[in-house]
Write an enzyme that holds these catalytic residues in place. Structure first.
Site, PDB file in Angstrom:
ATOM      1  N   ASP A  82      31.524  58.076  29.848  1.00 37.97           N
ATOM      2  CA  ASP A  82      30.864  56.991  29.128  1.00 37.97           C
ATOM      3  C   ASP A  82      29.683  57.550  28.333  1.00 37.97           C
ATOM      4  OD1 ASP A  82      30.258  54.359  28.398  1.00 37.97           O
ATOM      5  OD2 ASP A  82      28.999  54.024  30.162  1.00 37.97           O
ATOM      6  N   HIS A  83      29.616  57.221  27.062  1.00 31.73           N
ATOM      7  CA  HIS A  83      28.508  57.638  26.196  1.00 31.73           C
ATOM      8  C   HIS A  83      28.306  59.150  26.181  1.00 31.73           C
ATOM      9  CE1 HIS A  83      27.006  53.729  24.907  1.00 31.73           C
ATOM     10  NE2 HIS A  83      27.234  53.303  26.128  1.00 31.73           N
ATOM     11  N   GLY A 180      21.627  47.551  30.325  1.00 36.28           N
ATOM     12  CA  GLY A 180      20.578  47.193  31.273  1.00 36.28           C
ATOM     13  C   GLY A 180      20.504  45.697  31.507  1.00 36.28           C
ATOM     14  N   GLY A 208      27.652  46.880  27.627  1.00 36.93           N
ATOM     15  CA  GLY A 208      26.522  46.048  28.005  1.00 36.93           C
ATOM     16  C   GLY A 208      26.917  44.669  28.493  1.00 36.93           C
ATOM     17  N   SER A 210      27.117  43.580  31.651  1.00 31.38           N
ATOM     18  CA  SER A 210      26.424  43.087  32.840  1.00 31.38           C
ATOM     19  C   SER A 210      25.391  42.043  32.424  1.00 31.38           C
ATOM     20  CB  SER A 210      25.716  44.241  33.576  1.00 31.38           C
ATOM     21  OG  SER A 210      26.648  45.072  34.227  1.00 31.38           O
ATOM     22  N   ALA A 231      28.002  48.098  34.458  1.00 31.09           N
ATOM     23  CA  ALA A 231      27.261  49.131  35.182  1.00 31.09           C
ATOM     24  C   ALA A 231      26.132  48.537  36.005  1.00 31.09           C
ATOM     25  CB  ALA A 231      26.714  50.170  34.201  1.00 31.09           C
TER      26      ALA A 231
END
Length: 283
Positions: A82-83, A180, A208, A210, A231
């Site tokens: 990831d990333h 986040g 993103g 979450s 995540a």
């Protein structure tokens, strides 16, 4: 079964109008929890690690755990970087045995992002390892990932050109999500997503997720998202379980006891996300 790539997994999701959940795993317990949830829901699943997670233990450690988990099940499991923040890290993941790789050049200029992504795609092609890229900047901060400022949204026509020139297998798009924790309820640009879907034929990815309301995730899937990343909520679920046990029994010294509660929390969280993605029963 052996680890699989994400190519067929995501194309099946696209054809079936659902998405595959991609879950960031930080330790053995989270790997066990994600696999248990996938088995109970009979869903394909993607496990993934960010560069900062890789720095914590190494590509080989995480791959070994996920490979062992996959060998114990007949549920399709892919291992995704990831990333990936450099060509070198992407190649390390490829050589180590990751079956899916993201190269994130979204912070570079458009032409530089294309050049980097094309280079990774060409390197991964002989191994038939799927490559994900990102265009636009998903906001927020997670680990050492910094989101974009100003107008970070993905431009549909740029997305079309980007996909045509790179040959990438899937594309992460920026439509208003952030890494986040959210301070409020995120507002997603669904019209932009639909516009991207009209001109881009490959599977689209939502980062993103979450904290994004379930209805918004479902609407994104309806409009073309085939992979959804989770995540932060998994980290919170695991940590809350451990803290809950330690509050009740502060003298405990056996990690297996409090980790079991963390595992149980992650299992329920992942099962909920699989249900939202619509991939339950697709194995």
């Amino acid at each position: 079964m052996p680890l699989v790539t994400t190519e067929k997994m995501l194309l099946d999701a696209q054809a079936g109008h659902y998405a595959v959940g991609a879950f960031n795993v930080e330790n053995m317990e989270m790997v066990m929890a994600v696999l248990q949830a996938a088995e109970e829901m009979r869903s394909p699943v993607i496990m993934q690690t960010t560069p900062s997670t890789v720095k914590y233990a190494g590509l080989d450690y995480y791959l070994a755990m996920v490979k062992t988990a996959a060998a114990r099940t007949n549920v399709p499991v892919a291992m995704h970087l990831d990333h990936g923040d450099s060509f070198d890290l992407a190649m390390q993941a490829l050589r180590t045995g990751y079956t899916s790789i993201m190269i994130d050049g979204s912070h570079d200029a458009f032409e530089d992002n294309i050049a980097l992504t094309r280079r990774v795609v060409d390197a991964c092609a002989p191994s038939r390892v799927s490559v994900e890229a990102e265009l636009g900047k998903v906001g927020g901060k997670e680990d050492d990932l910094e989101g974009g400022d100003g107008n970070p949204f993905t431009d549909p026509q740029q997305a079309k050109e980007f996909v045509e020139r790179t040959g990438v297998g899937s594309l992460a798009v920026a439509i208003g999500t952030a890494h986040g924790l959210y301070k409020g309820t995120p507002k997603l640009d669904f019209d932009r997503l639909s516009a991207i879907r009209e001109v881009v034929s490959i599977p689209l990815v939502l980062h993103g997720a979450s904290g994004v309301p379930d209805d918004a995730v479902r609407e994104s899937i309806t409009r073309g998202i085939c992979k959804v990343n989770f995540a932060t909520e998994l980290r919170i679920a695991f940590s809350d379980g451990v803290k809950e046990y330690l509050r009740k029994d502060p003298d405990v010294f056996d990690p297996k006891k409090y980790c079991k509660v963390g595992i149980a929390n992650v299992v329920e969280t992942v099962k909920g996300k699989i249900a939202v993605c619509g991939s339950a029963g697709k194995v």
